[in-house]
Every structure is written in structure tokens, then in C-alpha cells.
Design a protein around this motif. Structure first.
Motif, PDB file in Angstrom:
ATOM      1  N   LYS A  88       0.763  -1.149   0.055  1.00  0.00           N
ATOM      2  CA  LYS A  88       0.091  -0.041   0.161  1.00  0.00           C
ATOM      3  C   LYS A  88       0.738   1.265   0.028  1.00  0.00           C
ATOM      4  N   LYS A  89       2.103   1.169   0.937  1.00  0.00           N
ATOM      5  CA  LYS A  89       2.846   2.392   0.932  1.00  0.00           C
ATOM      6  C   LYS A  89       3.330   2.833  -0.553  1.00  0.00           C
ATOM      7  N   CYS A  90       3.868   1.700  -1.326  1.00  0.00           N
ATOM      8  CA  CYS A  90       4.544   1.927  -2.607  1.00  0.00           C
ATOM      9  C   CYS A  90       3.407   2.218  -3.405  1.00  0.00           C
ATOM     10  N   ARG A  91       2.129   1.715  -3.459  1.00  0.00           N
ATOM     11  CA  ARG A  91       1.197   1.952  -4.396  1.00  0.00           C
ATOM     12  C   ARG A  91       0.911   3.591  -4.079  1.00  0.00           C
ATOM     13  N   LEU A  92       0.725   4.148  -2.949  1.00  0.00           N
ATOM     14  CA  LEU A  92       0.475   5.258  -2.811  1.00  0.00           C
ATOM     15  C   LEU A  92       1.492   6.125  -3.156  1.00  0.00           C
ATOM     16  N   LEU A  93       3.002   6.113  -2.858  1.00  0.00           N
ATOM     17  CA  LEU A  93       3.790   6.879  -3.215  1.00  0.00           C
ATOM     18  C   LEU A  93       4.078   6.981  -4.747  1.00  0.00           C
ATOM     19  N   SER A  94       3.343   5.873  -5.465  1.00  0.00           N
ATOM     20  CA  SER A  94       3.523   5.962  -6.965  1.00  0.00           C
ATOM     21  C   SER A  94       2.327   6.486  -7.418  1.00  0.00           C
ATOM     22  N   GLY A  95       1.341   6.767  -6.776  1.00  0.00           N
ATOM     23  CA  GLY A  95       0.149   7.581  -7.222  1.00  0.00           C
ATOM     24  C   GLY A  95      -0.984   6.622  -7.868  1.00  0.00           C
ATOM     25  N   TYR A  96      -1.003   5.396  -7.685  1.00  0.00           N
ATOM     26  CA  TYR A  96      -1.674   4.444  -8.183  1.00  0.00           C
ATOM     27  C   TYR A  96      -3.083   4.407  -7.079  1.00  0.00           C
ATOM     28  N   THR A  97      -4.327   4.193  -7.777  1.00  0.00           N
ATOM     29  CA  THR A  97      -5.219   3.534  -7.271  1.00  0.00           C
ATOM     30  C   THR A  97      -5.249   1.926  -7.112  1.00  0.00           C
ATOM     31  N   LEU A 110       5.563  -0.906  -9.803  1.00  0.00           N
ATOM     32  CA  LEU A 110       6.035   0.233  -8.804  1.00  0.00           C
ATOM     33  C   LEU A 110       7.231   0.457  -8.957  1.00  0.00           C
TER      34      LEU A 110
END
Length: 92
Positions: free
Chosen positions: A12-21, A58
Motif C-alpha cells: 500500500k505504501k509503495c502504491r500510494l507513493l507511486s500515485g496509483y489507485t 511500482l
């Protein structure tokens, strides 16, 4: 802490840092949004194959997602960032 939950938090952290839903990440990694959600909540174990798929999208280390390593970025990305920082600091 449960390893599935910890791996899910890292995903989740990596997803959010990458700007993905969740939906966008799922589409890029060939998973349904619901599956991404289950991984992130620790309700489904993150397999090596899944970690590799997510890591590729990611641009992070699969071993980081699998809680095998604390280094989030691949070594070549770290070196690139160091080179960029060095180059920008030498500009007058």
C-alpha cells in the motif's frame, strides 16, 4: 505483527507513493481491485509472483514487498538518484 499484514502495508505504501489507485495498480499488474485490496489488508498472502508483478509496476524491490529486505528501491535506482544529486550539486 502478522507477515501478511506487514507485506500488505508495504504494498500500500509503495502504491500510494507511486500515485496509483488499487484499481489502476491492479490493471497494470493484472489483478482485480479486490485482490489488491486483499493483499494490502493482509487477507491474502503476497506470493513471489505477485510481488514480482507489483515490484515491476511500482519500480521497487520485490524483496521489500515480501518483507525480506528494508531497501525499497533497486540498487540501480539508488545509484541513479545519487548520480543526479551529485550532478546537481556540482552545477554553479
Amino acid at each position: 505483527m502478522n507477515i501478511n499484514i506487514e507485506c500488505g502495508q508495504r504494498l500500500k505504501k509503495c502504491r500510494l507513493l507511486s500515485g496509483y489507485t488499487q484499481e489502476a495498480l491492479g490493471n497494470r499488474a493484472n489483478y482485480k481491485k479486490e485482490t489488491v485490496c486483499m493483499f494490502e489488508r493482509g487477507k491474502r498472502k503476497l506470493s513471489v509472483d505477485a510481488a514480482n508483478n507489483f515490484a515491476e509496476v511500482l519500480h521497487v524491490r520485490a524483496d521489500y514487498l515480501l518483507c525480506r529486505d528494508d531497501n525499497i528501491f533497486p540498487e540501480e535506482k539508488i545509484n541513479q538518484k545519487l548520480d543526479e544529486a551529485t550532478d546537481s550539486s556540482t552545477v554553479e
